[in-house]
Design an enzyme around this catalytic site. Structure first.
Site, PDB file in Angstrom:
ATOM      1  N   ASP A  81       0.836  -1.196   0.000  1.00 28.28           N
ATOM      2  CA  ASP A  81       0.000   0.000   0.000  1.00 28.28           C
ATOM      3  C   ASP A  81       0.871   1.246   0.000  1.00 28.28           C
ATOM      4  O   ASP A  81       1.093   1.879   1.031  1.00 28.28           O
ATOM      5  CB  ASP A  81      -0.975   0.055   1.186  1.00 28.28           C
ATOM      6  CG  ASP A  81      -2.214  -0.789   0.939  1.00 28.28           C
ATOM      7  OD1 ASP A  81      -2.284  -1.459  -0.108  1.00 28.28           O
ATOM      8  OD2 ASP A  81      -3.113  -0.767   1.787  1.00 28.28           O
TER       9      ASP A  81
ATOM     10  N   TYR B  85      -2.873   5.778  -1.820  1.00 23.02           N
ATOM     11  CA  TYR B  85      -4.245   5.436  -2.190  1.00 23.02           C
ATOM     12  C   TYR B  85      -4.762   6.198  -3.405  1.00 23.02           C
ATOM     13  O   TYR B  85      -5.796   6.839  -3.340  1.00 23.02           O
ATOM     14  CB  TYR B  85      -5.147   5.651  -0.967  1.00 23.02           C
ATOM     15  CG  TYR B  85      -4.593   4.938   0.237  1.00 23.02           C
ATOM     16  CD1 TYR B  85      -4.877   3.595   0.451  1.00 23.02           C
ATOM     17  CD2 TYR B  85      -3.738   5.583   1.124  1.00 23.02           C
ATOM     18  CE1 TYR B  85      -4.339   2.906   1.526  1.00 23.02           C
ATOM     19  CE2 TYR B  85      -3.191   4.908   2.209  1.00 23.02           C
ATOM     20  CZ  TYR B  85      -3.496   3.572   2.404  1.00 23.02           C
ATOM     21  OH  TYR B  85      -2.953   2.905   3.454  1.00 23.02           O
TER      22      TYR B  85
ATOM     23  N   HIS C 265      -9.968  -5.897   8.967  1.00 20.13           N
ATOM     24  CA  HIS C 265      -9.210  -6.914   8.220  1.00 20.13           C
ATOM     25  C   HIS C 265      -8.994  -8.204   9.004  1.00 20.13           C
ATOM     26  O   HIS C 265      -8.088  -8.985   8.699  1.00 20.13           O
ATOM     27  CB  HIS C 265      -7.858  -6.360   7.751  1.00 20.13           C
ATOM     28  CG  HIS C 265      -7.975  -5.140   6.909  1.00 20.13           C
ATOM     29  ND1 HIS C 265      -8.825  -5.061   5.844  1.00 20.13           N
ATOM     30  CD2 HIS C 265      -7.359  -3.937   6.972  1.00 20.13           C
ATOM     31  CE1 HIS C 265      -8.736  -3.861   5.287  1.00 20.13           C
ATOM     32  NE2 HIS C 265      -7.854  -3.160   5.956  1.00 20.13           N
TER      33      HIS C 265
END
Ligand code: NAG
Ligand code: NAG
Ligand code: NAG
Ligand code: NAG
Ligand code: NAG
Length: 437
Positions: free
Chosen positions: A166, A169, A298
């Site tokens: 990641d 974004y 998650h």
């Protein structure tokens, strides 16, 4: 712009005093300040002056053993050259530098919906003398706005950044606005141009957007960030391994098929027996989605991979697994759950000294939302958890000992908020539990 989701450095030197740490949910209270992405005209995104000036410079290891380096950059006015000139820096009395050499690379471009990338260059330099690679320093400026600045500030420097996915974004923007990939490239340049970052993909690199006709997963990432996957006989840049210092580092993709018989499975099955613990005493695995995570966000997303690979990690004595994804920090005890076979009822992780320690370090900090919602009570396997922002340093002392510390930087200063000695699972497999005994 979502910054570094988990920044981890692998250091080689330095001695720090040992204090043992107990398992807990930290009571540290962050100052909560709502932050958002820095605007496009921010100083840290500024385009370098001059016609066709290279920008977004980044380096990563370019081969299996660390004598190669992939140098990447972007030009915007015209393709220009993909050549890199380099030389070795001689230290000592005779300060004459080594002979200049030139490495040729290649240039790629891509389109994503209506965005057209600049000219992206990737050039691999080979046969470097490891001790003199490209030099440089992260800079010592007192930035406090970003994890990166904080890492730059830390008096303890790693020699490699292990990045667990990641990058940021862009996919949160309309049409995954790829202009944000460029700004991120310029923003991180101050670190990644000077020390290699080892890339692991996260879900925000998938960029699968059929609604705008973009159906090739990982397209922007794979054009911009090259890794030496072929050097470890991998067939995909999303999983590969490198040797760095005295560590063998395996990078896995949580977002690629990992079931039995799939390419990633076959590669890992062949890769693990190749690890030579005399050459590389430490075995480290990087992935994005954690296997052991006691935050509600998650929760259990890493199960599909855990059930397939966990037994291998025990067999080959992986020392530590670093993951991201959860925007918070957590360190586990050495546990395994391989006894669980769906019907036998043994579904609680148990203490297991041949298992790795699992560290979740996806604490995006200033730019992301921190995950504060933890499962209660804290499971026994969870040694330490805190919903703050930070980076960690895994400092390998020798083949038996490594000193690990997680540095919270919410306060604007490097705070060593969690720290523990790791004992190598192959050379010194003594119990190094911190709480769960
Ligand atoms: C791409 O499309 C979006 C939405 O239609 C628009 O706002 C943007 O200006 C376009 N960008 C370019 C480079 O054409
Ligand atoms: C980031 O922090 C540094 C140091 O405080 C500062 O110079 C810079 O202006 C900041 N940039 C933004 C966009 O906040
Ligand atoms: C492992 O590395 C050591 C040290 O380089 C070497 O002597 C040994 O032959 C290697 N073992 C295997 C199985 O390749
Ligand atoms: C925390 O997560 C649990 C499980 O998803 C949920 O039931 C609960 O409402 C959440 N709490 C808060 C404060 O969001
Ligand atoms: C390895 O490093 C640890 C910690 O610095 C030290 O206590 C130990 O003696 C070292 N072992 C060897 C063999 O040098």
């Amino acid at each position: 712009m979502g910054v570094v989701e988990g920044l981890l450095a692998l250091a080689l030197v330095l001695n720090v005093v040992v204090v043992s740490n107990g398992g807990k949910s930290s009571l540290f209270v962050r100052k909560t300040k709502k932050t958002c992405d820095m605007p496009l005209d921010s100083d840290v995104f500024s385009v370098p002056p001059g016609y066709n000036a290279p920008q977004q410079v980044h380096i990563t290891q370019g081969d299996l053993v660390g004598r190669g380096m992939i140098v990447s950059w972007v030009t915007t006015d015209e393709p220009g050259s993909s050549a890199v000139r380099y030389w070795s820096e001689k230290k000592g009395k005779k300060k004459k530098n080594g002979k200049k050499k030139t490495a040729e690379g290649k240039m790629v471009t891509y389109r994503f919906f209506n965005y057209s990338s600049g000219f992206i260059h990737h050039t691999t330099i080979k046969n470097l003398e490891v001790s003199v690679l490209l030099g440089g320093d992260l800079g010592q400026s007192f930035d406090s706005n970003i994890t990166l600045s904080h890492y730059g500030l830390s008096p303890r420097k790693g020699e490699t950044v292990l990045f667990v996915g990641d990058l940021f974004y862009a996919d949160n923007y309309p049409n995954h606005d790829n202009v944000r990939w460029d700004t991120w490239g310029r923003f991180t340049e101050r670190s990644v141009a000077y020390q290699p970052w080892i890339w692991t993909v996260g879900n925000h690199e998938i960029d699968f957007a059929p609604e705008i006709g973009e159906t090739v997963p990982f397209k922007p990432f794979s054009h911009r960030y090259h890794v030496p996957y072929e050097a470890s006989q991998s067939t995909s840049p999303l999983w590969y391994s490198i040797k760095r210092a005295s560590a063998h580092i395996i990078v896995l993709s949580s977002y690629s098929a990992h079931g039995k018989g799939m390419p990633q499975y076959k590669w890992l099955e062949e890769e693990l027996p190749k690890v030579n613990r005399s050459e590389t005493p430490w075995l480290i695995v990087l992935m994005h989605s954690p296997w052991y995570n006691s935050y509600n966000n998650h929760y259990m997303e890493g199960e599909t991979m855990r059930v397939v690979y966990e037994a291998w990690f025990l067999k080959y004595k992986v020392d530590v697994v670093f993951a991201g994804h959860v925007h918070a920090y957590e360190r586990s005890e050495r546990v395994s759950n391989i006894a669980y076979n769906v019907i036998n009822g043994l579904c609680t992780p148990v203490k297991d000294q041949s298992a790795p320690v699992y560290i979740t370090i996806g604490d995006a900090g200033n730019y992301g939302v921190i995950d504060t919602n933890m499962t209660e009570p804290q499971p026994e396997y969870s040694a330490f958890r805190e919903d703050s922002f930070g980076h960690a340093i895994f400092d390998i002392k020798n083949r038996t000992h490594a000193y690990y510390s997680w540095n919270r930087n919410q306060d604007g200063v490097a705070m060593e908020a969690d720290y523990v000695w790791f004992f190598n699972r192959y050379w010194y497999p003594v119990d190094d539990s911190t709480v769960y005994v």
